[in-house]
Design an enzyme around this catalytic site. Structure first.
Site, PDB file in Angstrom:
ATOM      1  CE  LYS A  23      -2.092   2.940   3.326  1.00  0.00           C
ATOM      2  NZ  LYS A  23      -1.270   3.504   4.371  1.00  0.00           N
ATOM      3  CG  ASN A  24       2.339   2.927   3.497  1.00  0.00           C
ATOM      4  OD1 ASN A  24       1.208   3.369   3.241  1.00  0.00           O
ATOM      5  ND2 ASN A  24       2.744   2.692   4.736  1.00  0.00           N
ATOM      6  CB  CYS A 118      -4.137   7.272  10.121  1.00  0.00           C
ATOM      7  SG  CYS A 118      -4.811   5.826   9.324  1.00  0.00           S
ATOM      8  NE  ARG A 123       0.755  10.914   9.713  1.00  0.00           N
ATOM      9  CZ  ARG A 123       0.279   9.982   8.885  1.00  0.00           C
ATOM     10  NH1 ARG A 123      -1.000   9.679   8.909  1.00  0.00           N
ATOM     11  NH2 ARG A 123       1.073   9.371   8.025  1.00  0.00           N
ATOM     12  N   PRO A 124       3.202  16.910  10.979  1.00  0.00           N
ATOM     13  CG  PRO A 124       5.137  17.746  11.988  1.00  0.00           C
ATOM     14  CD  PRO A 124       4.046  16.723  12.157  1.00  0.00           C
ATOM     15  CG  ASP A 126       8.420  20.450   9.640  1.00  0.00           C
ATOM     16  OD1 ASP A 126       7.711  19.425   9.729  1.00  0.00           O
ATOM     17  OD2 ASP A 126       9.506  20.573  10.227  1.00  0.00           O
ATOM     18  CG  ASP A 306       2.785   1.782   9.366  1.00  0.00           C
ATOM     19  OD1 ASP A 306       2.560   2.727  10.147  1.00  0.00           O
ATOM     20  OD2 ASP A 306       3.091   1.943   8.179  1.00  0.00           O
ATOM     21  CB  ILE A 328       7.594   6.616  14.172  1.00  0.00           C
ATOM     22  CG1 ILE A 328       8.705   5.570  14.049  1.00  0.00           C
ATOM     23  CG2 ILE A 328       7.368   7.364  12.863  1.00  0.00           C
ATOM     24  CD1 ILE A 328      10.047   6.068  13.629  1.00  0.00           C
ATOM     25  NE  ARG A 398      -6.908   5.763   4.424  1.00  0.00           N
ATOM     26  CZ  ARG A 398      -5.956   6.294   5.187  1.00  0.00           C
ATOM     27  NH1 ARG A 398      -6.226   6.649   6.415  1.00  0.00           N
ATOM     28  NH2 ARG A 398      -4.759   6.502   4.714  1.00  0.00           N
TER      29      ARG A 398
HETATM   30  C1  EPZ Z   1       4.646   6.942   6.188  1.00  0.00           C
HETATM   31  O1  EPZ Z   1       4.024   8.128   6.715  1.00  0.00           O
HETATM   32  C2  EPZ Z   1       3.553   5.919   6.091  1.00  0.00           C
HETATM   33  N1  EPZ Z   1       2.518   6.421   5.210  1.00  0.00           N
HETATM   34  C3  EPZ Z   1       2.987   5.630   7.476  1.00  0.00           C
HETATM   35  O2  EPZ Z   1       2.056   4.562   7.337  1.00  0.00           O
HETATM   36  C4  EPZ Z   1       4.113   5.189   8.400  1.00  0.00           C
HETATM   37  O3  EPZ Z   1       3.590   5.029   9.686  1.00  0.00           O
HETATM   38  C5  EPZ Z   1       5.235   6.211   8.391  1.00  0.00           C
HETATM   39  O4  EPZ Z   1       5.683   6.478   7.043  1.00  0.00           O
HETATM   40  C6  EPZ Z   1       6.451   5.787   9.205  1.00  0.00           C
HETATM   41  O5  EPZ Z   1       6.969   4.617   8.677  1.00  0.00           O
HETATM   42  C7  EPZ Z   1       2.663   6.343   3.903  1.00  0.00           C
HETATM   43  O6  EPZ Z   1       3.651   5.834   3.380  1.00  0.00           O
HETATM   44  C8  EPZ Z   1       1.554   6.872   3.077  1.00  0.00           C
HETATM   45  P1  EPZ Z   1       7.134  10.123   8.098  1.00  0.00           P
HETATM   46  P2  EPZ Z   1       4.775   9.512   6.647  1.00  0.00           P
HETATM   47  O7  EPZ Z   1       7.177  11.351   7.282  1.00  0.00           O
HETATM   48  O8  EPZ Z   1       5.533   9.581   5.383  1.00  0.00           O
HETATM   49  C9  EPZ Z   1       7.660  13.495  11.499  1.00  0.00           C
HETATM   50  C10 EPZ Z   1       0.047   3.422   7.684  1.00  0.00           C
HETATM   51  O9  EPZ Z   1      -0.586   3.026   8.696  1.00  0.00           O
HETATM   52  N2  EPZ Z   1       7.669  14.467  10.392  1.00  0.00           N
HETATM   53  O10 EPZ Z   1       8.246   9.147   7.965  1.00  0.00           O
HETATM   54  O11 EPZ Z   1       3.753  10.563   6.930  1.00  0.00           O
HETATM   55  C11 EPZ Z   1       6.277  12.864  11.668  1.00  0.00           C
HETATM   56  O12 EPZ Z   1       5.417  13.679  12.433  1.00  0.00           O
HETATM   57  C12 EPZ Z   1       0.663   4.791   7.648  1.00  0.00           C
HETATM   58  O13 EPZ Z   1       0.169   2.754   6.643  1.00  0.00           O
HETATM   59  C13 EPZ Z   1       7.904  15.781  10.674  1.00  0.00           C
HETATM   60  O14 EPZ Z   1       8.117  16.187  11.828  1.00  0.00           O
HETATM   61  O15 EPZ Z   1       5.756   9.364   7.872  1.00  0.00           O
HETATM   62  C14 EPZ Z   1       6.611  11.558  12.344  1.00  0.00           C
HETATM   63  O16 EPZ Z   1       6.812  11.775  13.712  1.00  0.00           O
HETATM   64  C15 EPZ Z   1       0.385   5.582   8.864  1.00  0.00           C
HETATM   65  N3  EPZ Z   1       7.909  16.689   9.648  1.00  0.00           N
HETATM   66  C16 EPZ Z   1       7.942  11.174  11.710  1.00  0.00           C
HETATM   67  O17 EPZ Z   1       8.476  12.394  11.168  1.00  0.00           O
HETATM   68  C17 EPZ Z   1       7.697  16.288   8.354  1.00  0.00           C
HETATM   69  O18 EPZ Z   1       7.728  17.161   7.478  1.00  0.00           O
HETATM   70  C18 EPZ Z   1       7.852  10.127  10.606  1.00  0.00           C
HETATM   71  O19 EPZ Z   1       6.973  10.567   9.620  1.00  0.00           O
HETATM   72  C19 EPZ Z   1       7.455  14.939   8.089  1.00  0.00           C
HETATM   73  C20 EPZ Z   1       7.442  14.035   9.118  1.00  0.00           C
END
Ligand code: EPZ
Length: 421
Positions: A23-24, A118, A123-124, A126, A306, A328, A398
């Site tokens: 999916k991801n 979700c 979930r910023p 930035d 996840d 995370i 989803r």
């Molecule tokens: C991906 O989300 C996955 N989603 C998530 O899966 C998964 O939990 C996550 O990676 C971690 O492995 C998709 O691939 C669509 P990140 P993503 O950016 O990309 C912080 C599921 O259940 N962060 O690696 O949004 C953030 O808040 C979903 O399938 C910032 O601070 O995750 C988090 O604490 C849920 N600023 C950490 O980094 C940013 O600009 C990791 O987020 C971006 C992220």
């Protein structure tokens, strides 16, 4: 009326389940495909509502999507238009934000609503935006919509404060057609990112360092169509492996890449789960006495966040105290409150949860507060005494392709029902 999933617990799982495409990876591959100037064929597309939402977005952009077979689509952006993305589908999933990078890369301009997905605590985005700005883009945010544009995108060095999956992919999508070289340092290493880079390189991009924490992108003028097969979903695989450990007699999970699941498999081994791991499958022999362990979610190759919720259910069946640390998403523990309703004993003090086991679980009414919470409630329902009713199952749909069908084939008593709202 609303649809719920019901599970009558206590029917052991037996047989073989085949894992669908990731999916991801899929939700990033589809936006990536619009960078091509011709048709991109993708095989192994899971049948999930996130894909339907992305397809709606493509239709708005006049991108042709042809379903050749159940898991086989052709995305043809030859006649696409860069229209404003304020469609409601954008708010249905997180990954719609990959259109930011892809459209910025292709047209140097994108207008898009804030993505949904979700709720796992804040979930910023930035890091995504800083990346675009470093490439020369301007970012404006007004009333829930982003406008990101550039006269020219120019490659540069970008250091990510956190190895974010989304930011790494989005910056790559914006940089593939930028002028010169972009280097992303502290890039994320998840297998889904490697899959996206593999697709882009087949399309003519010049990206090196996939799977390492330094990714280099040399901008190109043109990207073309290609054929791509998606990697298996390591989270779906992990969910079924956990289900087998919790409720299986003897069960095989096939079409997996065991290397993608190393952290989970070694944790399960430590808990006492009896497994045979082969090249593309794992067989789990159920009925082992399990012991509690400490787990910590981390970026890849660490234990995937996840899988934390489904694994927590297994910990309720293990002897002794287990501690879960979420590095995370520190607030990703809503499933614990639902599991407690079923008889689990958990103590949540974010970013940690302590689970006291073993505890008997009982079928009650619970809510899938997010996708993986939903999956964990299905795991719990399989071993609970009586009937578990899960509400808000659109979260499950989803991200899991035919979860109830696959479980029925393994002998589970799981069905959907329309009930009064
Ligand atoms: C991906 O989300 C996955 N989603 C998530 O899966 C998964 O939990 C996550 O990676 C971690 O492995 C998709 O691939 C669509 P990140 P993503 O950016 O990309 C912080 C599921 O259940 N962060 O690696 O949004 C953030 O808040 C979903 O399938 C910032 O601070 O995750 C988090 O604490 C849920 N600023 C950490 O980094 C940013 O600009 C990791 O987020 C971006 C992220």
């Amino acid at each position: 009326m609303k649809e719920v999933i019901k599970i009558e617990g206590g029917h052991p799982l037996e047989g073989t389940v085949r894992i669908s495409g990731s999916k991801n990876a899929t939700v990033a591959l589809i936006p990536a495909a619009i960078l091509a100037n011709g048709p991109v064929t993708i095989v192994g597309v899971p049948n999930i509502s996130d894909v339907s939402a992305l397809q709606q977005i493509l239709e708005v952009q006049k991108v042709k999507v042809i379903h050749k077979a159940e898991d086989h689509i052709i995305i043809d952006p030859s006649h696409m238009e860069n229209v404003d993305l304020d469609h409601v589908a954008v708010t249905k999933l997180r990954a719609s934000y990959y259109f930011m990078g892809a459209l910025l890369g292709k047209y140097k301009s994108v207008r898009i609503r804030m993505a949904g997905g979700c709720y796992l605590g804040p979930r910023p985005i930035d890091l995504h935006l800083k990346g675009f700005e470093a490439l020369g883009a301007h970012v404006e945010y007004d009333q829930g919509c982003y406008h990101i544009w550039a006269e020219e995108l120019v490659g540069t060095k970008i250091y990510l404060d956190f190895a974010s999956v989304g930011a790494t992919i989005n910056i790559i999508l914006a940089a593939v057609r930028a002028k010169g070289r972009t280097t992303i340092e502290n890039a994320a290493k998840e297998p889904e990112i490697i899959d996206v880079i593999t697709l882009l390189n087949k399309m003519g991009a010049r990206i090196r360092g996939a799977g390492t924490n330094v990714i280099t992108i040399d901008g190109v003028d043109e990207l073309w169509g290609c054929f791509h097969e998606i990697i298996p979903d390591r989270i779906e695989a992990g969910t079924f492996i956990i289900m087998a450990a919790a409720a299986g007699k003897e069960m095989t999970v096939e079409n997996i890449i065991p290397q993608h699941l190393e952290a989970l498999l070694s944790k399960l081994d430590e808990m006492g789960v009896d497994m045979d791991v082969k090249l593309d499958r794992v067989t789990i022999h159920g009925g082992s006495k399990l012991k509690g362990v400490d787990v910590k979610t981390q970026t890849y190759p660490g234990l995937a966040t996840d899988l934390q919720a489904p694994l927590t259910v297994l910990l309720t069946q293990a002897e002794g105290r287990s501690r879960v640390t979420e590095t995370i998403y520190p607030e990703r523990f809503k499933h614990c409150y639902e599991l407690d309703k079923m008889g689990a004993t958990t103590e949540v003090t974010t970013p940690k949860a302590t689970i006291f086991g073993p505890t008997k679980l009982y079928g009650v009414d619970v809510t899938a507060t997010d996708l993986r919470c939903g999956a964990s409630l299905v795991v719990a329902g399989l071993i609970a005494k009586g009937v578990t009713t899960i509400d808000q199952i659109y979260h499950i749909d989803r991200g899991y392709d035919n979860l109830d069908g696959k479980l029925q084939a393994l002998g589970a008593k799981i069905w959907r029902e329309q009930i009064e709202d």
